[in-house]
Scaffold this motif. Structure first.
Motif, short mmCIF file in Angstrom:
data_model
loop_
_atom_site.label_atom_id
_atom_site.label_comp_id
_atom_site.label_asym_id
_atom_site.label_seq_id
_atom_site.Cartn_x
_atom_site.Cartn_y
_atom_site.Cartn_z
N LEU A 84 37.74 33.04 45.97
CA LEU A 84 36.46 33.73 46.05
C LEU A 84 36.35 34.70 44.89
O LEU A 84 37.26 35.50 44.63
CB LEU A 84 36.36 34.50 47.37
N LEU A 85 35.23 34.63 44.18
CA LEU A 85 35.00 35.55 43.06
C LEU A 85 34.63 36.93 43.60
O LEU A 85 33.58 37.10 44.22
CB LEU A 85 33.89 35.03 42.16
N LEU A 86 35.51 37.91 43.36
CA LEU A 86 35.26 39.27 43.83
C LEU A 86 34.31 40.01 42.90
O LEU A 86 33.50 40.82 43.34
CB LEU A 86 36.59 40.03 43.94
N ARG A 87 34.46 39.77 41.61
CA ARG A 87 33.57 40.39 40.62
C ARG A 87 33.51 39.48 39.41
O ARG A 87 34.44 38.71 39.15
CB ARG A 87 34.05 41.79 40.23
N ALA A 88 32.41 39.57 38.68
CA ALA A 88 32.25 38.75 37.48
C ALA A 88 31.37 39.47 36.48
O ALA A 88 30.25 39.85 36.80
CB ALA A 88 31.66 37.39 37.84
N GLU A 89 31.89 39.69 35.29
CA GLU A 89 31.10 40.30 34.23
C GLU A 89 30.27 39.24 33.51
O GLU A 89 29.29 39.56 32.85
CB GLU A 89 32.02 41.01 33.24
N ARG A 90 30.70 37.98 33.61
CA ARG A 90 29.97 36.85 33.03
C ARG A 90 30.02 35.70 34.03
O ARG A 90 30.81 35.72 34.96
CB ARG A 90 30.60 36.41 31.70
N GLU A 91 29.21 34.69 33.82
CA GLU A 91 29.25 33.49 34.66
C GLU A 91 30.58 32.77 34.46
O GLU A 91 31.00 32.54 33.32
CB GLU A 91 28.09 32.56 34.32
N VAL A 92 31.24 32.44 35.56
CA VAL A 92 32.47 31.66 35.49
C VAL A 92 32.08 30.19 35.37
O VAL A 92 31.18 29.71 36.06
CB VAL A 92 33.32 31.88 36.76
N VAL A 93 32.77 29.47 34.48
CA VAL A 93 32.46 28.05 34.25
C VAL A 93 33.72 27.22 34.38
O VAL A 93 34.85 27.74 34.36
CB VAL A 93 31.82 27.83 32.86
N ILE A 94 33.53 25.93 34.54
CA ILE A 94 34.66 25.01 34.63
C ILE A 94 35.48 25.10 33.34
O ILE A 94 34.94 25.11 32.24
CB ILE A 94 34.16 23.57 34.85
N GLY A 95 36.79 25.19 33.50
CA GLY A 95 37.68 25.31 32.35
C GLY A 95 38.19 26.71 32.13
O GLY A 95 39.16 26.91 31.38
N ASP A 96 37.55 27.73 32.73
CA ASP A 96 38.08 29.09 32.63
C ASP A 96 39.46 29.14 33.26
O ASP A 96 39.77 28.40 34.21
CB ASP A 96 37.14 30.09 33.33
N ARG A 97 40.30 30.01 32.74
CA ARG A 97 41.70 30.08 33.17
C ARG A 97 41.92 31.24 34.14
O ARG A 97 41.14 32.20 34.17
CB ARG A 97 42.61 30.24 31.95
N LEU A 98 42.99 31.14 34.91
CA LEU A 98 43.36 32.17 35.89
C LEU A 98 44.70 32.75 35.51
O LEU A 98 45.64 32.03 35.16
CB LEU A 98 43.43 31.56 37.29
N LEU A 99 44.77 34.07 35.58
CA LEU A 99 45.94 34.78 35.09
C LEU A 99 46.36 35.86 36.07
O LEU A 99 45.54 36.70 36.45
CB LEU A 99 45.62 35.40 33.72
N ALA A 100 47.61 35.82 36.50
CA ALA A 100 48.14 36.87 37.37
C ALA A 100 48.43 38.10 36.51
O ALA A 100 49.09 38.00 35.47
CB ALA A 100 49.43 36.41 38.05
N VAL A 101 47.91 39.23 36.91
CA VAL A 101 48.02 40.44 36.10
C VAL A 101 48.51 41.59 36.95
O VAL A 101 48.00 41.83 38.04
CB VAL A 101 46.65 40.81 35.48
N GLU A 102 49.50 42.30 36.43
CA GLU A 102 49.95 43.52 37.08
C GLU A 102 49.12 44.68 36.52
O GLU A 102 49.04 44.85 35.31
CB GLU A 102 51.43 43.77 36.82
N PRO A 103 48.49 45.47 37.38
CA PRO A 103 47.68 46.58 36.89
C PRO A 103 48.51 47.56 36.08
O PRO A 103 49.66 47.84 36.41
CB PRO A 103 47.13 47.23 38.17
N GLN A 104 47.93 48.06 34.99
CA GLN A 104 48.61 49.02 34.12
C GLN A 104 47.97 50.39 34.27
O GLN A 104 46.76 50.51 34.40
CB GLN A 104 48.54 48.57 32.67
N GLU A 105 48.80 51.37 34.26
CA GLU A 105 48.32 52.75 34.37
C GLU A 105 47.70 53.19 33.05
O GLU A 105 48.21 52.89 31.97
CB GLU A 105 49.47 53.68 34.73
N LEU A 106 46.60 53.88 33.14
CA LEU A 106 45.96 54.42 31.94
C LEU A 106 46.79 55.57 31.41
O LEU A 106 46.92 56.61 32.04
CB LEU A 106 44.53 54.91 32.26
N THR A 107 47.41 55.37 30.26
CA THR A 107 48.29 56.37 29.68
C THR A 107 47.53 57.19 28.64
O THR A 107 46.95 56.64 27.72
CB THR A 107 49.50 55.70 29.00
N THR A 108 47.51 58.50 28.84
CA THR A 108 46.83 59.37 27.87
C THR A 108 47.79 60.34 27.21
O THR A 108 47.44 61.00 26.24
CB THR A 108 45.72 60.18 28.56
#
Length: 341
Positions: A209-233
């Motif tokens: 299920l698409l939780l959010r999308a900044e652009r239209e998702v299309v066939i062929g788009d890839r899926l990537l597991a990502v660990e959230p990174q802390e914003l370092t200042t």
């Protein structure tokens, strides 16, 4: 090796091998400065120094003064001249006898090194695909009800998903290759962030299920597991420990001329010694002009490289880095040289 590659490598080497710079103060430097709420560490360092990368060299360190990268709105910085050169101190109040009292101090964050809003998205989302990953990642194979694309709230089917039900994956679209500015070696691929999708049921294909999308998702788009990174200042503004030279190979948002606070991509990364907080200068490549006074066929002279600005590396990968342009003397372009200040 082609003549073009050899010439480019020679130019980068010549640019990289430079003697250590002496500390030069900004001609308009203050002797005393009150840190403001909207300051960044780069702003403060630039007020005192021509080269902000030397900030840690002029900060007078002792256990009382603490970390040179943690200054706060309301701090008063004082410039002093000593036998070892200029130094910047945190002004402290004189010691006076005090009676026990309860003092309430509001929580105040230290000033960030560079503007947070300009880089936040590049720290929290995947942005680079290794050349070996681009064709092996799970991919969108279709949508329910024969749709050809989908937005937030849509379902999708994907192949190659190994994550368990409930896992959230980033949807990315492989973009152009990032190449070495001289050798043209492929260093990775742009990963355009599309949105986030949650695994609803495992299988082949899996349903998400698409939780959010900044652009239209299309066939062929890839899926990537990502660990959230802390914003370092809070990190140190400093020059690389050893000479580094490379080129700007891409700029975000598809612009042709690069200015202040734009995110750029460098063809140098962790394997080349770059790390978070490194400051580099930007130069326009040397050009040749004809000498009409001397005359004669092929009588040309090479102009020196022109300094165009400065950048701070905020997210290095193995072979490329994302950097933010902090100072722009003139317009910059893809292909311009970056090197140790």
């Amino acid at each position: 090796m082609t003549a073009k590659v050899a010439a480019g490598l020679a130019l980068l080497f010549a640019c990289a091998v430079t003697p250590a710079a002496e500390i030069v103060l900004n001609p308009d430097h203050p002797d005393r400065y009150l840190v403001q709420a909207n300051d960044t560490l780069w702003d403060v360092a630039s007020r005192f120094l021509q080269n902000p990368a030397q900030w840690s060299e002029v900060w007078y360190r002792n256990p009382v003064l603490g970390n040179p990268d943690q200054i706060y709105p309301g701090d008063v910085l004082v410039l002093r001249q000593g036998a070892g050169g200029p130094r910047i101190e945190l002004e402290t109040a004189p010691t006076v006898p005090l009676s026990p009292v309860i003092r309430v101090t509001p929580l105040v964050r230290e000033v960030p090194v560079i503007p947070e809003d300009a880089i936040r998205a590049f720290l929290t989302r995947p942005r680079v695909l290794d050349s070996a990953d681009a064709d092996t990642l799970p991919y969108v194979v279709g949508f329910p009800d024969e749709h050809i694309s989908g937005g937030a709230g849509y379902g999708l089917y994907a192949r190659g998903v190994r994550e368990a039900k409930g896992s959230v994956l980033a949807v990315v679209r492989p973009g152009p290759a990032y190449r070495d500015g001289v050798t043209e070696e492929v260093l990775g691929y742009e990963a355009l962030y599309i949105g986030d999708a949650q695994v609803r049921s495992a299988g082949e294909p899996a349903e998400l299920l698409l939780l959010r999308a900044e652009r239209e998702v299309v066939i062929g788009d890839r899926l990537l597991a990502v660990e959230p990174q802390e914003l370092t200042t809070s990190y140190t503004l400093h020059a690389p420990a050893k000479p580094v030279a490379g080129r700007i190979v891409a700029v975000r948002d598809g612009v042709t001329q690069i200015g202040q606070y734009q995110v750029i991509v460098l063809d140098r990364g962790g394997r080349d010694g770059l790390e978070v907080g490194h400051v580099l200068d930007i130069y326009r490549e040397a050009d040749t002009i004809k000498d009409y006074v001397a005359g004669g066929f092929g009588n040309v002279v090479e102009t020196p490289p022109d300094r165009s600005g400065s950048l701070v590396v905020f997210r290095p990968f193995e072979r490329i880095s994302y950097a933010l342009v902090m100072k722009a003397v003139r317009a910059m372009h893809i292909g311009d040289i970056v090197k140790s200040p």
